[in-house]
Design a protein around this motif. Structure first.
Motif, short mmCIF file in Angstrom:
data_model
loop_
_atom_site.label_atom_id
_atom_site.label_comp_id
_atom_site.label_asym_id
_atom_site.label_seq_id
_atom_site.Cartn_x
_atom_site.Cartn_y
_atom_site.Cartn_z
N PHE A 85 6.47 -50.97 9.66
CA PHE A 85 5.63 -50.19 10.22
C PHE A 85 6.33 -49.12 11.05
O PHE A 85 6.26 -47.75 10.98
N ARG A 111 -8.51 -46.64 3.23
CA ARG A 111 -7.24 -46.41 2.92
C ARG A 111 -6.42 -47.70 3.31
O ARG A 111 -6.45 -47.78 4.48
N TRP A 112 -5.96 -48.49 2.55
CA TRP A 112 -5.28 -49.59 3.05
C TRP A 112 -4.02 -49.36 3.42
O TRP A 112 -3.17 -48.63 2.69
N VAL A 113 -3.59 -49.79 4.77
CA VAL A 113 -2.12 -49.51 5.02
C VAL A 113 -1.55 -50.93 5.75
O VAL A 113 -2.47 -51.75 6.17
N ARG A 153 8.97 -47.02 9.37
CA ARG A 153 7.99 -45.84 8.36
C ARG A 153 7.90 -44.63 9.31
O ARG A 153 7.84 -43.80 8.71
N HIS A 154 7.34 -44.98 10.47
CA HIS A 154 6.82 -43.75 11.21
C HIS A 154 8.05 -43.04 12.12
O HIS A 154 7.77 -41.99 12.28
N ASP A 205 3.41 -56.26 8.43
CA ASP A 205 4.09 -55.00 8.03
C ASP A 205 5.21 -54.87 8.87
O ASP A 205 5.29 -53.91 9.70
N ASN A 260 -8.28 -52.31 8.60
CA ASN A 260 -7.79 -50.90 8.80
C ASN A 260 -9.14 -50.02 8.96
O ASN A 260 -10.23 -50.57 8.35
N THR A 319 -3.79 -50.76 12.23
CA THR A 319 -4.23 -51.83 11.66
C THR A 319 -4.00 -52.93 12.52
O THR A 319 -3.25 -53.08 13.30
N ASP A 337 -4.69 -43.95 12.11
CA ASP A 337 -3.72 -44.95 11.34
C ASP A 337 -3.67 -46.30 12.33
O ASP A 337 -2.67 -46.04 13.45
N GLN A 396 0.06 -50.51 15.20
CA GLN A 396 0.02 -51.88 14.50
C GLN A 396 -0.50 -52.90 15.60
O GLN A 396 0.07 -53.00 16.77
#
Lengths: 257, 257
Positions: B244, A236-238, B247-248, B241, A228, B224, B222, B196
């Protein structure tokens, strides 16, 4: 063999916190206040210059205990926390601070690697003695599955050689923030248990390629790198796979998946 | 503007599958058989030489529809699937195959970059026209949040320039398996929505540093990166994840977190 002696006990929000001593090592055990019969045991390491009750570590420990019913143990590294600092500790820290302040990154790296290697050489047998003593406790015993629950920088510099030689550890979380010197890469090559590796992408002290080489070295077939954006002290771990350890260790009262 | 025409419809295990045409573009829409009122719309891309109903893509689409109640759309890239192949398509593929068989990786890279860039230049406006047409459908409309749901290699080579210029896409999943040439890195620098990025660690056709440079380029705060051991065609994703996008984008009937 040193046995474990509890020295203090408190409890809050469902988590029992017990300080302990094993030989010269000061540690802390967090477990469900409701009991923890052979539930998984998660070892957590603290960063360089910090201690076993660093706020971030405590927050992760409390979260693991309340969410998964596991037991978490942390110990102070030599010369850290409640343990005496030697002249060597004071000198190494002063030299690192000085190198950092004068922007001598190579010198910082060389002192940091030398000091952390020395710390790890002492900390690995201390972790093993702590595990021996913890396994004498009836609520842990030889049955509790054991995982290394991470910690960046020093927590990883100690956790990697520990996991490499300690067959009781069956899954491990490591992180960046530490120079991947040759001995550490060599230890990573011995690790075959599942590994989750957390990398702050914008880490300012450590060359990213060095950390990627460390991830590359793990012999584990099941290994995951998660990066990240963020720096050494500002992450900030996502998207982290928070179920990694309980998937491999099982949770309280269950077997691993 | 081309409108969307449905050409076939089947349904199984709670998923409605509808083939469609927009202009010359052949596509497929998967949605909950129980209805999908303005639920999030996820765009999925297929890999080079493959098509919109590749088994892996269909499995991910079905999973997304049944788990999250979203709608998934895939279209055939130019010269792929149900679309006519031109002499250029045939020649590029023959040259890539030949370069690969004779081990000329640099030549393979240069043909692949040239051909995929040409495909992306055509595919991006096709995706935009498809979005225009889909938003005319009452169950999608202008209200459905839109995300790019990934696809390795060609799916990413098209998805990155699409996401860079298409403000309707508010989160995106990309993957490795494609050469990160300068135009692609330039497009990545325009992307500020959450990303992501999935990287097969042992990808054999593409230099890992090139893919890491691509991840580095995304302007998203943001973002990952997740890497697992595995090769171009032999991957096992662990620790991803999976929430992902929802969530968005939110899931059916909810707002994003």
């Amino acid at each position: 063999m040193h046995s474990l002696r509890f020295t203090a006990e408190t409890s809050s929000t469902g988590v029992l916190e017990r300080d302990f001593i094993v030989g010269e090592v000061t540690g802390v055990l967090w477990s469900p206040a409701s009991g923890s019969d052979h539930s998984p045991l998660v070892l957590m390491g603290h960063g360089g210059g910090l201690h076993k009750k660093t706020p971030g570590l405590m927050a992760r420990a409390h979260d693991s205990v309340t969410r998964w019913g596991v037991t978490v143990v942390a110990i102070d590294a030599p010369g850290h926390g409640d343990r005496p600092r030697t002249a060597e500790d004071d000198q190494a820290r002063a030299e690192m601070r000085q190198a950092m302040e004068s922007g001598e990154l190579e010198r910082f790296e060389s002192i940091s690697v030398r000091y952390s290697t020395s710390l790890a050489e002492r900390a690995v047998p201390e972790w093993q003695a702590t595990l021996d003593a913890l396994q004498e406790l009836p609520e842990i015993g030889a049955e509790a599955p054991i995982g290394y629950g991470g910690g960046m920088s020093l927590g990883t510099a100690i956790g990697i050689p520990l996991t490499a030689i300690e067959p009781r550890i069956t899954a491990a979380i490591f992180g960046g923030g530490f120079f991947a010197h040759e001995a550490l890469i060599e230890a990573a090559r011995q690790i075959t248990v599942p590994v989750q590796f957390l990398l702050p992408w914008d880490e300012e002290y450590v060359d990213r390629r060095s950390v990627l080489a460390l991830f590359d070295a793990f012999a584990a077939k099941d290994k995951t790198l998660l990066a990240n954006p963020g720096t050494h002290r500002n992450m900030r771990w996502v998207g982290v796979d928070s179920e990694f350890l309980v998937r491999h260790l099982g949770r309280a009262g269950t077997s691993p998946a």
